[in-house]
Each structure stands twice: as structure tokens, then as C-alpha cells.
Motif scaffolding. Structure first.
Motif, PDB file in Angstrom:
ATOM      1  N   PRO A 143      -0.094   6.190 -12.380  1.00 17.31           N
ATOM      2  CA  PRO A 143      -0.703   5.234 -11.443  1.00 17.31           C
ATOM      3  C   PRO A 143      -1.909   5.853 -10.766  1.00 17.31           C
ATOM      4  CG  PRO A 143       1.679   5.328 -11.142  1.00 17.31           C
ATOM      5  CD  PRO A 143       1.311   6.456 -12.066  1.00 17.31           C
ATOM      6  N   SER A 144      -2.936   5.030 -10.531  1.00 20.49           N
ATOM      7  CA  SER A 144      -4.164   5.550  -9.919  1.00 20.49           C
ATOM      8  C   SER A 144      -3.931   6.069  -8.518  1.00 20.49           C
ATOM      9  CB  SER A 144      -5.231   4.451  -9.885  1.00 20.49           C
ATOM     10  OG  SER A 144      -4.773   3.332  -9.146  1.00 20.49           O
ATOM     11  N   ASP A 145      -2.860   5.562  -7.847  1.00 21.42           N
ATOM     12  CA  ASP A 145      -2.601   6.005  -6.488  1.00 21.42           C
ATOM     13  C   ASP A 145      -1.483   7.024  -6.411  1.00 21.42           C
ATOM     14  OD1 ASP A 145      -0.664   4.285  -7.287  1.00 21.42           O
ATOM     15  OD2 ASP A 145      -0.516   3.198  -5.382  1.00 21.42           O
ATOM     16  N   ALA A 146      -1.097   7.592  -7.545  1.00 21.12           N
ATOM     17  CA  ALA A 146      -0.008   8.565  -7.526  1.00 21.12           C
ATOM     18  C   ALA A 146      -0.474   9.881  -6.926  1.00 21.12           C
ATOM     19  CB  ALA A 146       0.507   8.798  -8.941  1.00 21.12           C
ATOM     20  N   LEU A 147       0.310  10.402  -6.008  1.00 26.23           N
ATOM     21  CA  LEU A 147       0.026  11.693  -5.404  1.00 26.23           C
ATOM     22  C   LEU A 147       0.771  12.771  -6.159  1.00 26.23           C
ATOM     23  CD1 LEU A 147       0.559  10.681  -1.674  1.00 26.23           C
ATOM     24  CD2 LEU A 147      -1.637  11.058  -2.771  1.00 26.23           C
ATOM     25  N   ASN A 148       0.256  13.995  -6.109  1.00 29.75           N
ATOM     26  CA  ASN A 148       1.048  15.104  -6.609  1.00 29.75           C
ATOM     27  C   ASN A 148       1.810  15.739  -5.457  1.00 29.75           C
ATOM     28  OD1 ASN A 148      -0.691  17.050  -5.306  1.00 29.75           O
ATOM     29  ND2 ASN A 148      -2.119  16.800  -7.017  1.00 29.75           N
ATOM     30  N   LEU A 149       2.690  16.666  -5.777  1.00 39.06           N
ATOM     31  CA  LEU A 149       3.574  17.240  -4.767  1.00 39.06           C
ATOM     32  C   LEU A 149       2.796  17.964  -3.678  1.00 39.06           C
ATOM     33  CD1 LEU A 149       6.453  18.571  -7.039  1.00 39.06           C
ATOM     34  CD2 LEU A 149       6.556  16.668  -5.441  1.00 39.06           C
ATOM     35  N   ALA A 150       1.752  18.700  -4.065  1.00 40.88           N
ATOM     36  CA  ALA A 150       0.972  19.450  -3.079  1.00 40.88           C
ATOM     37  C   ALA A 150       0.258  18.512  -2.113  1.00 40.88           C
ATOM     38  CB  ALA A 150      -0.040  20.355  -3.791  1.00 40.88           C
ATOM     39  N   GLN A 151      -0.316  17.431  -2.639  1.00 44.75           N
ATOM     40  CA  GLN A 151      -1.010  16.471  -1.775  1.00 44.75           C
ATOM     41  C   GLN A 151      -0.045  15.777  -0.826  1.00 44.75           C
ATOM     42  OE1 GLN A 151      -2.736  14.132  -4.892  1.00 44.75           O
ATOM     43  NE2 GLN A 151      -4.661  15.283  -4.924  1.00 44.75           N
ATOM     44  N   LEU A 152       1.121  15.378  -1.346  1.00 48.45           N
ATOM     45  CA  LEU A 152       2.101  14.733  -0.477  1.00 48.45           C
ATOM     46  C   LEU A 152       2.572  15.685   0.621  1.00 48.45           C
ATOM     47  CD1 LEU A 152       3.879  12.272   0.130  1.00 48.45           C
ATOM     48  CD2 LEU A 152       5.618  13.287  -1.337  1.00 48.45           C
ATOM     49  N   ALA A 153       2.787  16.954   0.264  1.00 44.53           N
ATOM     50  CA  ALA A 153       3.238  17.932   1.257  1.00 44.53           C
ATOM     51  C   ALA A 153       2.191  18.127   2.350  1.00 44.53           C
ATOM     52  CB  ALA A 153       3.547  19.263   0.570  1.00 44.53           C
ATOM     53  N   CYS A 190     -11.764   4.464  18.862  1.00 49.47           N
ATOM     54  CA  CYS A 190     -10.356   4.877  18.908  1.00 49.47           C
ATOM     55  C   CYS A 190      -9.520   3.857  19.661  1.00 49.47           C
ATOM     56  CB  CYS A 190     -10.233   6.245  19.567  1.00 49.47           C
ATOM     57  SG  CYS A 190     -11.031   7.593  18.670  1.00 49.47           S
ATOM     58  N   LEU A 191     -10.052   3.365  20.787  1.00 55.75           N
ATOM     59  CA  LEU A 191      -9.305   2.435  21.624  1.00 55.75           C
ATOM     60  C   LEU A 191      -8.994   1.138  20.893  1.00 55.75           C
ATOM     61  CD1 LEU A 191      -8.311   2.250  24.638  1.00 55.75           C
ATOM     62  CD2 LEU A 191     -10.346   0.859  25.050  1.00 55.75           C
ATOM     63  N   LEU A 192      -9.932   0.639  20.115  1.00 56.64           N
ATOM     64  CA  LEU A 192      -9.756  -0.621  19.401  1.00 56.64           C
ATOM     65  C   LEU A 192      -9.127  -0.438  18.026  1.00 56.64           C
ATOM     66  CD1 LEU A 192     -13.131  -2.399  20.285  1.00 56.64           C
ATOM     67  CD2 LEU A 192     -10.972  -2.397  21.539  1.00 56.64           C
ATOM     68  N   GLY A 193      -8.890   0.809  17.624  1.00 59.06           N
ATOM     69  CA  GLY A 193      -8.181   1.068  16.380  1.00 59.06           C
ATOM     70  C   GLY A 193      -8.921   0.695  15.125  1.00 59.06           C
ATOM     71  N   THR A 194     -10.254   0.703  15.159  1.00 57.56           N
ATOM     72  CA  THR A 194     -11.009   0.308  13.966  1.00 57.56           C
ATOM     73  C   THR A 194     -10.840   1.296  12.811  1.00 57.56           C
ATOM     74  OG1 THR A 194     -12.961   1.373  14.938  1.00 57.56           O
ATOM     75  CG2 THR A 194     -12.732  -1.004  15.241  1.00 57.56           C
ATOM     76  N   THR A 195     -10.376   2.532  13.103  1.00 61.85           N
ATOM     77  CA  THR A 195     -10.139   3.496  12.023  1.00 61.85           C
ATOM     78  C   THR A 195      -8.997   3.058  11.112  1.00 61.85           C
ATOM     79  OG1 THR A 195      -8.739   4.770  13.546  1.00 61.85           O
ATOM     80  CG2 THR A 195     -11.034   5.461  13.316  1.00 61.85           C
ATOM     81  N   TRP A 196      -8.137   2.142  11.581  1.00 60.39           N
ATOM     82  CA  TRP A 196      -7.078   1.629  10.718  1.00 60.39           C
ATOM     83  C   TRP A 196      -7.655   0.812   9.572  1.00 60.39           C
ATOM     84  CZ3 TRP A 196      -1.834   2.571  11.051  1.00 60.39           C
ATOM     85  CH2 TRP A 196      -1.400   3.257  12.184  1.00 60.39           C
ATOM     86  N   GLY A 197      -8.902   0.397   9.689  1.00 58.52           N
ATOM     87  CA  GLY A 197      -9.546  -0.336   8.617  1.00 58.52           C
ATOM     88  C   GLY A 197      -9.729   0.468   7.349  1.00 58.52           C
ATOM     89  N   LEU A 198      -9.565   1.805   7.444  1.00 63.37           N
ATOM     90  CA  LEU A 198      -9.653   2.637   6.242  1.00 63.37           C
ATOM     91  C   LEU A 198      -8.578   2.278   5.226  1.00 63.37           C
ATOM     92  CD1 LEU A 198     -10.354   6.113   7.901  1.00 63.37           C
ATOM     93  CD2 LEU A 198     -11.936   4.812   6.477  1.00 63.37           C
ATOM     94  N   ALA A 199      -7.502   1.632   5.680  1.00 64.15           N
ATOM     95  CA  ALA A 199      -6.434   1.236   4.752  1.00 64.15           C
ATOM     96  C   ALA A 199      -6.920   0.245   3.709  1.00 64.15           C
ATOM     97  CB  ALA A 199      -5.271   0.623   5.539  1.00 64.15           C
ATOM     98  N   VAL A 211      -9.497   7.376  -3.416  1.00 61.33           N
ATOM     99  CA  VAL A 211      -8.146   7.172  -2.912  1.00 61.33           C
ATOM    100  C   VAL A 211      -7.668   8.389  -2.136  1.00 61.33           C
ATOM    101  CG1 VAL A 211      -5.747   6.870  -3.580  1.00 61.33           C
ATOM    102  CG2 VAL A 211      -7.506   5.504  -4.682  1.00 61.33           C
ATOM    103  N   ILE A 212      -7.737   9.573  -2.730  1.00 57.94           N
ATOM    104  CA  ILE A 212      -7.207  10.772  -2.076  1.00 57.94           C
ATOM    105  C   ILE A 212      -8.012  11.137  -0.827  1.00 57.94           C
ATOM    106  CG2 ILE A 212      -6.622  13.190  -2.380  1.00 57.94           C
ATOM    107  CD1 ILE A 212      -4.863  11.194  -3.916  1.00 57.94           C
TER     108      ILE A 212
END
Length: 401
Positions: free
Chosen positions: A115-125, A345-354, A362-363
Motif C-alpha cells: 500500500p502507498s501509505d504503508a509505514l515500515n517498523l522504523a517509521q512507525l516507531a 495554532c489557536l484555530l488548529g489550521t495545522t490539522w488541515g495537513l491531514a 505521505v511520509i
């Protein structure tokens, strides 16, 4: 070569299989074009070859080392256990339209599609470590700020004085900090309780869902309140203003989550994150968290977050336009940009990175999203304390707060 040296004739048996269901591991992994090639000698098992055998798989897709790798089928240990794909002893080479596998043994071979969004163990850790440290710092910072606001004694600078809590702006800030504290604590619990009983995991997932929805709602409340201050609607009176904000930001998310939990509790539970092992095995193995297990609920949460973030971004854009208009004053540019960063930060616009995870991004997007949003509580606390300490103790201007 060993067979030839002994002068014994051997037959090489090749088996071509085109089927999506014969070789299925526990994670329903996909292989290239559903093609599996088996190669065997009649004399028995062949392994540890000094010169690897070469197997070529043709295709018309865009593949590279990040999303396709050569694997072989490893049968399960027990009679009832499923097998798995492994890449031990195999090397992968990519050419245009061809995947070339070099393996030091004979068995069933295929090209596993990752999968294109699959993480490896090191990245997940590393992401887990970053989120744990960031959420812990944010939880500590928001808790300290809330305690200072509630229990500090007079005289003191705003917002720590008790009489300042009567101000709606300060109260909204306190509610946002409370939801961020709840969000960080429930996120940490969701990881710790992922190995507990299913019932406890569902409760933890529901608590995490409530805290996320409430935090986003209070960010929207911050944006709405800031919009009222920006357009200077001082003559508009909203009866029970703070109570209505509380019903919107606390009541509606809690009501929705409780209703889902009561009538469809399997919406919450063990959520798996696909990861791929780095070295020997290419098996897609799960990393478990307590979170949503229903795709409709997941997409509904994304739509809810998207609408709030769109509104907050528009408000932030309005703030930037106003600051640019008054930014001609000397020495004010730096102060204005600090204000914009604080409001971000107050308005949480950084959540838009999702919503910005595409292919090679992706990584990096995951790391940036994890760092910024796990530390949001810390950023909001620092901005909040800094701005209010710079405010004049006798000032009654809402805009300064």
C-alpha cells in the motif's frame, strides 16, 4: 551445478498460477496481476544457492521499490494457520515494465504490492515516539495553564486573575485548553489500552473521538469569536452567548458519540495501521490502536473536520488581510507575523495537513502532521501566556486578549 556434478538427471517443475485467492495471507495482501510462479526440483527442497535464480514479472504499471517487492510464499507453522509472504533471500530490481527477482531458493514466487501509505517498523516507531512525547508535553502545558488561571492569587497579570475569567474571550480559551488536555490524555490512553479488553478499548476510542470533535468545535468557537471582534460588532448582543457555545462545542459532539456508542458500539474498537517490515519480511502486519473501525464514521469525522478547518482558514485569511492593511507602521511587521502564527495554532489550521497526503509526500506529511498537532497544546499555552502577559493589567480591550 550440484545435480550435474552427480550425473543425475533432474526435472525442473514450473507451476504458473493466476488466482487472487489461492495464496492469501491473514492481511489479504495483493500480488502483481495475481500471478504466482512456482519452481521446484523433483529431488526435494532447494535453498542457499550461491548463484540466485532469476524470475521476471512483466507489467504495465508504475512500480518501484516503495510499492512493489519480490516475495516467496512461506507456509504456516500449524495445520490450521495461514501462510505469509516473505522476501528473505530475494532481491528486487525494477526496470521499465519488468520486475526482476533474484532468489537463492526454489518455491512459489510473486511480486507483492505494498500500500502507498504503508509505514515500515522504523517509521512507525519514530512517529509513535514523537506523538507520545508531544502529547505528554502538551498535556502538561495545558494542565499547568489551567491551574494557573484557576488558582493564582491577585494581584497578577491577565489572564490569571479570577475576575478575568468572567471575560468570554478568556473563558473560550480555557475551554479550548481543556479539550486539548482531554484529547492528549485520551490519545495516550488509546495506545496504552490497545492490548486490553475489547469493551475497555471501545470506551477509550469513544472518549478519544469525543475529545477530538470537541477540540475542533472549540477551535471553530475561537474563530467565530475572533470574527466578531474583527468586524467590531460591539452593538450585537447574543443572549447566553457562552452557554450556546458550550452546547455547540461540548453538547453536540458528546450527544453524537454517545448515540453511536449506544446503538452501534462496534463503530469503536481495535484499529489497525498497515506497516511493512524493513528487512526480511514484506508482510503487511497490523499496529493496533483504539479508534474508529467504521469507514462511514471515519469519513463523517473527516467531513466535520474539513468544514471546521475551512471556516477557520477563512477567518485566518481575514486576519492576515487586516494585518497587511495596518502593517505599514514601522516595527509592526514582526509582531503581526507572531500574531498570525499564534492564531494558526489557536484555530488548529495545522490539522488541515491531514488532507494533503499524496504519493511521495505521505511520509513527510505524517511527520509534519504528528509534530505540529501533538505539540498544539504546548504552542497554544505558550502563545496564550505570552500574549496575556504583554497585555496591560488595566486594559479592557477584548482585541488584546
Amino acid at each position: 551445478e550440484g545435480v550435474q556434478a552427480r550425473g543425475v538427471e533432474q526435472k525442473l517443475v514450473c507451476i504458473y498460477i493466476h488466482s487472487p485467492c489461492i495464496f492469501q495471507d491473514a492481511h489479504n495482501s495483493s500480488v502483481l496481476n495475481d500471478n504466482v510462479l512456482g519452481a521446484f526440483l523433483q529431488s526435494g527442497h532447494v535453498a542457499g544457492l550461491s548463484r540466485p535464480v532469476e524470475i521476471q514479472f512483466w507489467h504495465d504499471m508504475v512500480l518501484d521499490a516503495s510499492n512493489a517487492t519480490c516475495v516467496f510464499w512461506q507456509p504456516g507453522a500449524g495445520a490450521g494457520s495461514t501462510g505469509s509472504w516473505s522476501r528473505e533471500g530475494c532481491e528486487t530490481t525494477h526496470r521499465e515494465g519488468t520486475v526482476i527477482c533474484h532468489c537463492d531458493h526454489l518455491t512459489y514466487f510473486a511480486v507483492l504490492l505494498l500500500p502507498s501509505d504503508a509505514l515500515n517498523l522504523a517509521q512507525l516507531a519514530s512517529l509513535t515516539h514523537i506523538s507520545t512525547v508531544g502529547c505528554s508535553l502538551s498535556a502538561a502545558a495545558t494542565l499547568c495553564t489551567l491551574l494557573l488561571c484557576c488558582f493564582s492569587s491577585t494581584p497578577c497579570p491577565p489572564p490569571y486573575c479570577r475576575q478575568q475569567l468572567r471575560d468570554n474571550t478568556t473563558r473560550i480559551h480555557m475551554h479550548l485548553l481543556a479539550t486539548l488536555l482531554l484529547l492528549n490524555c485520551s490519545f495516550l490512553l488509546s495506545r496504552l489500552l490497545a492490548t486490553s479488553g475489547e469493551g475497555l478499548c471501545r470506551v477509550t476510542a469513544a472518549l478519544l473521538h469525543i475529545s477530538l470533535l470537541c477540540a475542533l468545535a472549540w477551535m471553530a468557537a475561537e474563530a467565530f469569536h475572533l470574527l466578531l471582534l474583527l468586524v467590531k460588532v460591539y452593538n450585537v448582543y447574543i443572549q447566553h452567548y457562552l452557554l450556546k457555545l458550550c452546547l455547540f462545542a461540548w453538547g453536540l459532539p458528546m450527544l453524537a458519540v454517545v448515540a453511536v456508542f449506544v446503538f452501534k458500539s462496534d463503530t469503536y474498537g481495535y484499529h489497525t495501521i498497515s506497516i511493512s517490515e524493513d528487512n526480511k519480511n514484506a508482510t503487511i502486519i497490523p499496529s493496533t490502536r483504539c479508534w474508529l473501525t467504521s469507514l462511514p464514521a471515519h469519513y463523517a469525522t473527516l467531513c466535520y473536520a474539513g468544514l471546521i478547518l475551512l471556516f477557520n482558514t477563512l477567518v485566518l485569511g481575514r486576519v492576515v488581510m487586516i494585518l497587511r492593511r495596518i502593517g505599514s507602521q514601522k516595527g509592526q511587521a514582526r509582531k503581526h507575523w507572531v500574531t498570525v502564527l499564534g492564531l494558526t495554532c489557536l484555530l488548529g489550521t495545522t490539522w488541515g495537513l491531514a488532507f494533503f497526503s499524496f504519493d511521495v509526500f505521505v511520509i513527510p506529511q505524517l511527520y509534519l502532521f504528528t509534530i505540529l498537532n501533538s505539540l498544539q497544546g504546548l504552542f497554544v499555552s505558550l502563545w496564550y501566556i505570552t500574549v496575556h502577559r504583554r497585555s496591560k493589567p488595566g486594559s479592557t480591550s477584548n482585541t488584546s486578549r
